[in-house]
Design an enzyme around this catalytic site. Structure first.
Site, short mmCIF file in Angstrom:
data_model
loop_
_atom_site.label_atom_id
_atom_site.label_comp_id
_atom_site.label_asym_id
_atom_site.label_seq_id
_atom_site.Cartn_x
_atom_site.Cartn_y
_atom_site.Cartn_z
N PRO A 128 0.85 -1.20 0.00
CA PRO A 128 0.00 0.00 0.00
C PRO A 128 0.89 1.25 0.00
CG PRO A 128 -0.61 -1.50 1.78
CD PRO A 128 0.69 -1.97 1.25
N LYS A 129 0.45 2.29 -0.69
CA LYS A 129 1.16 3.57 -0.68
C LYS A 129 0.62 4.39 0.48
CE LYS A 129 2.26 7.43 -3.80
NZ LYS A 129 1.61 8.51 -3.03
N VAL A 130 1.31 4.31 1.61
CA VAL A 130 0.83 4.93 2.85
C VAL A 130 0.81 6.45 2.70
CG1 VAL A 130 1.21 5.13 5.32
CG2 VAL A 130 1.78 3.00 4.14
#
Length: 561
Positions: A128-130
């Site tokens: 996931p791209k936090v």
């Protein structure tokens, strides 16, 4: 992940917005083009400074990206070069050098670009791209020595003092030599579903906390840490993730998955977008497990890692024109005509501002760029103005005092909109329910000069209707049948069709003469009628235009009149 990454790939990456490349270049003279480009550039610089230096997000990332893309297109349209010193991070640098630079991210615009990027690559992983604040953690002899903000990727601010209040950052590790980690500080959001809740202003909360001189343990407990790289760690991704897990950084392994093709990448992207995560995320990151040695890293987007963002929740739209629609009751609703665009597979070319007061506050003019989203996933919604055109186009703005529930009974100049709405209400489901009679029918009759008053259609015969362009013999026959059937409707339905204010449970009686003789006090004595509605009802029956209409209906033998 920071906005500036899209700048680091040697050119702007086009977003997956259908209108982006379809819109023609504006037909501006040179001086206007120069002022518009300069204004947009200055706006973006203000956003950059607030975002990178102050930790304040003045505009959503996806709108920022689209504004940057628009700036690039305008420069191309008018053959203007970007300033040599243009750098969104020029105010974000700090005094502390990163031991290893933070690389950027290449943003891939759509599934086809992702598939092309993955083609020929092996040992791929997805995360996931936090949506948080990027940092470097430095441990010396097992002790936390430094926490550095990302800054410009080369140097940043010293946040070590804050680190001791953030429980997610271990003060010590079982590691004897120097250990450098790169990751994201995020705001804890248990069971957060990005598709439903959006970003929840999560990054700004973290950035705002870290911008303070000091934070408490209670505040620090709201911050989590996702370590997304160990630059000098094991060569293989699986070994690096296992090593981070052993050190106590469990998110890294938990949210890293191997992928072998676009189908798997697409599946994980959809899963993380719709399922619960402990943080906000704005897309996924795909990376090669193997990458160059850390000493070769630079503060720019590398070849071994790329981002694929989630579907756009908001889109940047250009206003073509502004119309002021006047409803049957006199309410003015501004409507924006937009350059056609597609949002979530839905074509959008117009949007309501909602109210005249809101339009006055926003002062939207042609050429402005506005943010559009979908309410309930279907209805276009105006979220606000993003950038303004330098040239403020003059508009013919209606005077609100001229329009009310008893104005515009004829299509005289300025009354066209409200009069049409009166006809639509009269013939619609809440009125006389005329079969096959819609807005297009009324427009044909008005354009043919057959209607100059609300009841003029009652005098038309079949021969007259058949001569109206766009009707024809069969259509005119059906229309005449609908018109004639309207005369059989009840007295109460006719009153509603004429625009009677709502009466709830009030008794209307059986005749016009009885109702028109009622005073305000008599109306207020009826169940469900308050003082304001009583005044409206008395005014309706005493209005000269309404009285003239009642006389025409009486002449036509309509019962009750």
């Amino acid at each position: 992940m920071l906005r500036y990454l899209c700048f680091m790939v040697g050119g702007l990456i086009a977003l997956s917005v259908s209108f982006a490349n379809a819109q023609p270049c504006p037909e501006w003279p040179g001086d206007r083009a120069e002022s518009e480009i300069r204004s947009l550039q200055q706006q973006i610089e203000r956003w950059d400074d607030a975002y990178h230096r102050e930790g304040v997000s003045l505009v959503a990332d996806e709108l920022y990206d689209q504004a940057v893309q628009r700036l690039g297109k305008l420069r191309k349209c008018f053959d203007q070069q970007a300033p040599k010193d243009e750098n969104p991070l020029k105010t974000a640098t700090g005094p502390i050098l990163h031991p290893i630079p933070h690389t950027g991210l290449n943003k891939l615009p759509d599934e086809h670009a992702v598939q092309a990027w993955m083609s020929g690559r092996s040992d791929l992983w997805i995360q996931p791209k936090v949506d948080g604040v990027a940092v470097t953690l430095v441990y010396e002899n097992g002790k936390l020595a430094r926490l550095i903000s990302r800054g410009d990727g080369v140097s940043g601010q010293d946040w070590t003092g804050h680190a001791h209040q953030i429980q997610a950052i271990p003060p010590s590790l079982a590691w004897e030599s120097t250990l450098v980690l790169q990751g994201e500080l995020y705001w804890n959001l248990p069971d957060h579903k990005q598709a439903e809740a959006g970003s929840a202003n999560a990054r700004s909360k973290v950035a705002g906390l870290l911008a303070r001189k000091a934070i408490s343990e209670e505040e620090g407990a709201q911050v989590g840490l996702f370590v997304w790289d160990w630059p000098e760690g094991p060569a293989g991704m699986r070994e690096r993730m296992a090593g981070l897990h052993a050190l106590g950084f469990t998110d890294s392994q938990r949210f890293s998955e191997p992928v072998s093709g676009i189908a798997q990448a697409k599946s994980w992207r959809e899963f993380w977008y719709t399922h619960a995560l402990p943080f906000a995320s704005d897309g996924v990151v795909i990376r090669e497990g193997q990458r160059p040695p850390a000493e070769r890293w630079r503060a720019k987007a590398p070849y071994w890692i790329a981002a694929w963002k989630y579907p756009l929740a908001q889109i940047l739209a250009q206003v073509r024109s502004v119309h002021f629609n006047v409803g049957r009751s006199g309410k003015i609703t501004p409507v924006l005509e937009l350059e056609p665009l597609t949002l979530d597979d839905r074509k959008v070319s117009r949007v309501s501002v909602g109210s005249f007061k809101r339009w006055e506050t926003l002062d939207i003019r042609p050429g402005d760029q506005v943010a559009i989203s979908l309410a309930g996933l279907t209805i276009p919604r105006l979220d606000g103005v993003v950038t303004r055109s330098v040239e403020r186009t003059p508009l013919t703005i209606p005077n609100t005092a001229d329009y009310h529930a008893l104005s515009c009974w004829q299509p005289v100049p300025g009354c066209e909109s409200q009069f049409r709405e009166r006809l639509k209400g009269l013939g619609g489901k809440q009125g006389l329910a005329m079969t096959g009679v819609g807005p297009g029918t009324w427009d044909k009759l008005i354009e043919a000069g057959k209607i100059n008053g609300l009841l003029d259609w009652m005098h038309l015969d079949g021969a007259q209707l058949a001569k109206i362009p766009g009707l024809g013999e069969r259509s005119s026959a059906r229309l005449l049948e609908s018109f004639q059937g309207a005369g059989e409707q009840s007295f109460e339905i006719w009153l509603k069709a004429l625009g009677l204010p709502p009466v709830a449970g009030a008794q209307l009686g059986g005749s016009w003469s009885e109702l028109s003789a009622r005073s305000v006090a008599q109306w207020q004595a009826e169940p469900g009628i308050g003082p304001g509605r009583a005044v409206q009802l008395q005014a309706f029956f005493q209005d000269p235009h309404v009285q003239a209409l009642s006389g025409k209906l009486r002449e036509r033998g309509i019962k009750g009149f």
